[in-house]
Design a protein around this motif. Structure first.
Motif, PDB file in Angstrom:
ATOM      1  N   GLY A  85       0.807  -1.209   0.000  1.00 51.15           N
ATOM      2  CA  GLY A  85       0.000   0.000   0.000  1.00 51.15           C
ATOM      3  C   GLY A  85       0.840   1.258   0.000  1.00 51.15           C
ATOM      4  O   GLY A  85       2.035   1.249   0.280  1.00 51.15           O
ATOM      5  N   LYS A  86       0.197   2.375  -0.334  1.00 51.55           N
ATOM      6  CA  LYS A  86       0.877   3.656  -0.336  1.00 51.55           C
ATOM      7  C   LYS A  86       1.213   4.077   1.090  1.00 51.55           C
ATOM      8  O   LYS A  86       0.478   3.795   2.029  1.00 51.55           O
ATOM      9  CB  LYS A  86      -0.008   4.728  -0.982  1.00 51.55           C
ATOM     10  N   LYS A  87       2.348   4.760   1.230  1.00 52.53           N
ATOM     11  CA  LYS A  87       2.711   5.301   2.533  1.00 52.53           C
ATOM     12  C   LYS A  87       1.733   6.408   2.890  1.00 52.53           C
ATOM     13  O   LYS A  87       1.359   7.212   2.035  1.00 52.53           O
ATOM     14  CB  LYS A  87       4.131   5.863   2.487  1.00 52.53           C
ATOM     15  N   PRO A  88       1.310   6.469   4.132  1.00 57.43           N
ATOM     16  CA  PRO A  88       0.382   7.542   4.522  1.00 57.43           C
ATOM     17  C   PRO A  88       1.056   8.901   4.448  1.00 57.43           C
ATOM     18  O   PRO A  88       2.274   9.021   4.640  1.00 57.43           O
ATOM     19  CB  PRO A  88       0.022   7.170   5.969  1.00 57.43           C
ATOM     20  N   LYS A  89       0.279   9.918   4.137  1.00 60.02           N
ATOM     21  CA  LYS A  89       0.785  11.280   4.119  1.00 60.02           C
ATOM     22  C   LYS A  89       0.099  12.078   5.208  1.00 60.02           C
ATOM     23  O   LYS A  89      -0.964  11.703   5.710  1.00 60.02           O
ATOM     24  CB  LYS A  89       0.541  11.931   2.757  1.00 60.02           C
ATOM     25  N   PHE A  90       0.725  13.178   5.573  1.00 59.67           N
ATOM     26  CA  PHE A  90       0.198  14.062   6.604  1.00 59.67           C
ATOM     27  C   PHE A  90      -0.018  15.431   5.977  1.00 59.67           C
ATOM     28  O   PHE A  90       0.876  15.964   5.320  1.00 59.67           O
ATOM     29  CB  PHE A  90       1.162  14.121   7.785  1.00 59.67           C
ATOM     30  N   TYR A  91      -1.211  15.961   6.156  1.00 57.28           N
ATOM     31  CA  TYR A  91      -1.607  17.194   5.481  1.00 57.28           C
ATOM     32  C   TYR A  91      -1.684  18.348   6.479  1.00 57.28           C
ATOM     33  O   TYR A  91      -2.416  18.283   7.464  1.00 57.28           O
ATOM     34  CB  TYR A  91      -2.958  17.008   4.788  1.00 57.28           C
ATOM     35  N   VAL A  92      -0.917  19.388   6.195  1.00 57.69           N
ATOM     36  CA  VAL A  92      -0.933  20.590   7.024  1.00 57.69           C
ATOM     37  C   VAL A  92      -1.850  21.612   6.377  1.00 57.69           C
ATOM     38  O   VAL A  92      -1.720  21.913   5.182  1.00 57.69           O
ATOM     39  CB  VAL A  92       0.480  21.188   7.162  1.00 57.69           C
ATOM     40  N   VAL A  93      -2.781  22.122   7.138  1.00 61.77           N
ATOM     41  CA  VAL A  93      -3.660  23.191   6.665  1.00 61.77           C
ATOM     42  C   VAL A  93      -3.377  24.431   7.507  1.00 61.77           C
ATOM     43  O   VAL A  93      -3.637  24.452   8.705  1.00 61.77           O
ATOM     44  CB  VAL A  93      -5.155  22.807   6.782  1.00 61.77           C
ATOM     45  N   TRP A  94      -2.796  25.444   6.860  1.00 60.91           N
ATOM     46  CA  TRP A  94      -2.536  26.706   7.547  1.00 60.91           C
ATOM     47  C   TRP A  94      -3.730  27.646   7.440  1.00 60.91           C
ATOM     48  O   TRP A  94      -4.020  28.396   8.351  1.00 60.91           O
ATOM     49  CB  TRP A  94      -1.308  27.397   6.948  1.00 60.91           C
ATOM     50  N   LYS A  95      -4.400  27.581   6.291  1.00 60.47           N
ATOM     51  CA  LYS A  95      -5.579  28.415   6.077  1.00 60.47           C
ATOM     52  C   LYS A  95      -6.688  27.541   5.512  1.00 60.47           C
ATOM     53  O   LYS A  95      -6.521  26.929   4.459  1.00 60.47           O
ATOM     54  CB  LYS A  95      -5.281  29.569   5.109  1.00 60.47           C
ATOM     55  N   GLY A  96      -7.808  27.470   6.199  1.00 65.33           N
ATOM     56  CA  GLY A  96      -8.930  26.647   5.763  1.00 65.33           C
ATOM     57  C   GLY A  96     -10.069  26.788   6.750  1.00 65.33           C
ATOM     58  O   GLY A  96     -10.019  27.626   7.655  1.00 65.33           O
ATOM     59  N   PHE A 127     -12.476  26.788  -0.410  1.00 66.62           N
ATOM     60  CA  PHE A 127     -12.021  27.858   0.483  1.00 66.62           C
ATOM     61  C   PHE A 127     -11.010  28.681  -0.300  1.00 66.62           C
ATOM     62  O   PHE A 127      -9.900  28.239  -0.579  1.00 66.62           O
ATOM     63  CB  PHE A 127     -11.386  27.263   1.741  1.00 66.62           C
ATOM     64  N   GLU A 128     -11.403  29.898  -0.663  1.00 71.45           N
ATOM     65  CA  GLU A 128     -10.673  30.668  -1.671  1.00 71.45           C
ATOM     66  C   GLU A 128      -9.217  30.920  -1.312  1.00 71.45           C
ATOM     67  O   GLU A 128      -8.342  30.877  -2.178  1.00 71.45           O
ATOM     68  CB  GLU A 128     -11.380  32.010  -1.910  1.00 71.45           C
ATOM     69  N   THR A 129      -8.904  31.177  -0.066  1.00 70.06           N
ATOM     70  CA  THR A 129      -7.518  31.508   0.311  1.00 70.06           C
ATOM     71  C   THR A 129      -6.813  30.347   1.008  1.00 70.06           C
ATOM     72  O   THR A 129      -5.875  30.549   1.776  1.00 70.06           O
ATOM     73  CB  THR A 129      -7.498  32.748   1.224  1.00 70.06           C
ATOM     74  N   ALA A 130      -7.272  29.144   0.761  1.00 69.98           N
ATOM     75  CA  ALA A 130      -6.700  27.975   1.435  1.00 69.98           C
ATOM     76  C   ALA A 130      -5.204  27.838   1.151  1.00 69.98           C
ATOM     77  O   ALA A 130      -4.737  28.088   0.038  1.00 69.98           O
ATOM     78  CB  ALA A 130      -7.423  26.709   0.987  1.00 69.98           C
ATOM     79  N   ARG A 131      -4.467  27.436   2.179  1.00 65.93           N
ATOM     80  CA  ARG A 131      -3.050  27.109   2.023  1.00 65.93           C
ATOM     81  C   ARG A 131      -2.793  25.793   2.739  1.00 65.93           C
ATOM     82  O   ARG A 131      -3.069  25.672   3.938  1.00 65.93           O
ATOM     83  CB  ARG A 131      -2.156  28.195   2.624  1.00 65.93           C
ATOM     84  N   PHE A 132      -2.297  24.807   2.022  1.00 63.49           N
ATOM     85  CA  PHE A 132      -2.074  23.495   2.613  1.00 63.49           C
ATOM     86  C   PHE A 132      -0.998  22.760   1.835  1.00 63.49           C
ATOM     87  O   PHE A 132      -0.655  23.131   0.702  1.00 63.49           O
ATOM     88  CB  PHE A 132      -3.367  22.675   2.627  1.00 63.49           C
ATOM     89  N   LYS A 133      -0.451  21.726   2.439  1.00 69.88           N
ATOM     90  CA  LYS A 133       0.633  20.970   1.803  1.00 69.88           C
ATOM     91  C   LYS A 133       0.754  19.611   2.477  1.00 69.88           C
ATOM     92  O   LYS A 133       0.488  19.471   3.672  1.00 69.88           O
ATOM     93  CB  LYS A 133       1.950  21.741   1.925  1.00 69.88           C
ATOM     94  N   SER A 134       1.154  18.614   1.721  1.00 65.37           N
ATOM     95  CA  SER A 134       1.331  17.273   2.276  1.00 65.37           C
ATOM     96  C   SER A 134       2.791  17.027   2.640  1.00 65.37           C
ATOM     97  O   SER A 134       3.705  17.581   2.018  1.00 65.37           O
ATOM     98  CB  SER A 134       0.865  16.208   1.275  1.00 65.37           C
ATOM     99  N   TYR A 135       3.000  16.183   3.651  1.00 69.58           N
ATOM    100  CA  TYR A 135       4.345  15.818   4.108  1.00 69.58           C
ATOM    101  C   TYR A 135       4.421  14.308   4.290  1.00 69.58           C
ATOM    102  O   TYR A 135       3.420  13.646   4.547  1.00 69.58           O
ATOM    103  CB  TYR A 135       4.680  16.528   5.423  1.00 69.58           C
ATOM    104  N   GLU A 136       5.639  13.797   4.166  1.00 65.37           N
ATOM    105  CA  GLU A 136       5.847  12.355   4.247  1.00 65.37           C
ATOM    106  C   GLU A 136       5.795  11.840   5.679  1.00 65.37           C
ATOM    107  O   GLU A 136       5.437  10.688   5.922  1.00 65.37           O
ATOM    108  CB  GLU A 136       7.196  11.983   3.610  1.00 65.37           C
ATOM    109  N   THR A 137       6.195  12.658   6.633  1.00 65.11           N
ATOM    110  CA  THR A 137       6.220  12.204   8.023  1.00 65.11           C
ATOM    111  C   THR A 137       5.444  13.173   8.906  1.00 65.11           C
ATOM    112  O   THR A 137       5.300  14.359   8.590  1.00 65.11           O
ATOM    113  CB  THR A 137       7.658  12.092   8.561  1.00 65.11           C
ATOM    114  N   GLU A 138       4.984  12.666  10.045  1.00 67.40           N
ATOM    115  CA  GLU A 138       4.224  13.498  10.976  1.00 67.40           C
ATOM    116  C   GLU A 138       5.121  14.565  11.605  1.00 67.40           C
ATOM    117  O   GLU A 138       4.679  15.681  11.861  1.00 67.40           O
ATOM    118  CB  GLU A 138       3.581  12.639  12.055  1.00 67.40           C
ATOM    119  N   ASN A 139       6.385  14.234  11.844  1.00 68.48           N
ATOM    120  CA  ASN A 139       7.306  15.216  12.422  1.00 68.48           C
ATOM    121  C   ASN A 139       7.492  16.406  11.498  1.00 68.48           C
ATOM    122  O   ASN A 139       7.508  17.568  11.931  1.00 68.48           O
ATOM    123  CB  ASN A 139       8.670  14.571  12.713  1.00 68.48           C
ATOM    124  N   GLU A 140       7.653  16.123  10.175  1.00 67.35           N
ATOM    125  CA  GLU A 140       7.783  17.207   9.202  1.00 67.35           C
ATOM    126  C   GLU A 140       6.535  18.080   9.201  1.00 67.35           C
ATOM    127  O   GLU A 140       6.616  19.306   9.137  1.00 67.35           O
ATOM    128  CB  GLU A 140       8.007  16.634   7.792  1.00 67.35           C
TER     129      GLU A 140
END
Length: 207
Positions: free
Chosen positions: A2-13, A32-45
């Protein structure tokens, strides 16, 4: 495997924080018009990134080498298109939405045998026809370089062979190519910068 899980950071949402699935993240950012978010490989990141606060555009992703100023944002008065395919080839569908709101404008499929590239290409052509019919001069966003290359040539360079299963889809593909050859348009077709802006609003959320 299976795919490695990703962790998604939402700064604006709608809600901010760290989410452990794309579905949970999408609920906070889609439309959400001004949304800012990004995925990371690890929870620490992800935790470090969230604690650091919303990144400036020139640090939004390691893959982005240009220096962007805060004005580097998508044109919200536009439509976005995307495709999804379960397998490649596999069951495929595509759609177009308002970039600013996520409101669905059109959807086709599922088709029993298609590819992501075909879906992305058809979505762009469908979007061009949709806007031309309504005399609307706004851009179309896609996250597919391949579909943009096919559009430029007005020809789908697919390796998928026609058969009785995909006959309807291949007929649609031929009509799309014919439409491009017979029509002109003023709508810019632009590349969605996923690395900086997150997933395209038309994304099916199956990451």
């Amino acid at each position: 495997m299976g795919k490695k899980p990703k962790f998604y950071v939402v700064w604006k949402g709608r809600e901010t924080g760290i989410f452990h699935s794309w579905d949970a993240c999408e609920k906070q950012v889609k439309g959400f018009e001004t949304a800012r978010f990004k995925s990371y490989e690890t929870e620490n990141e992800a935790r470090e990134a969230f604690s650091a606060g919303v990144p400036p555009f020139n640090k939004a992703a390691k893959s982005v080498k240009k220096s962007f100023d805060p004005a580097y944002q998508p044109i919200m008065n536009s439509i976005s298109v995307d495709a999804a395919c379960s397998g490649n080839p596999g069951v495929m569908e595509y759609q177009g939405v308002e970039t600013s709101t996520g409101r669905l404008l059109f959807h086709q499929g599922p088709f029993p045998e298609g590819t992501v590239n075909i879906g992305e290409f058809l979505a762009i052509v469908h979007g061009l026809g949709y806007l031309k019919q309504r005399n609307i001069d706004i851009p179309i966003y896609t996250d597919s370089k391949t579909a943009m290359a096919w559009l430029k040539k007005k020809k789908a360079n697919t390796k998928l062979e026609a058969n009785h299963i995909n006959a309807d889809l291949m007929l649609m593909l031929g009509r799309a190519e014919d439409w491009l050859k017979r029509n002109s348009w003023n709508n810019p077709v632009l590349k969605w910068d996923t690395a900086v802006w997150g997933e395209i609003p038309a994304d099916f959320g199956r990451k």
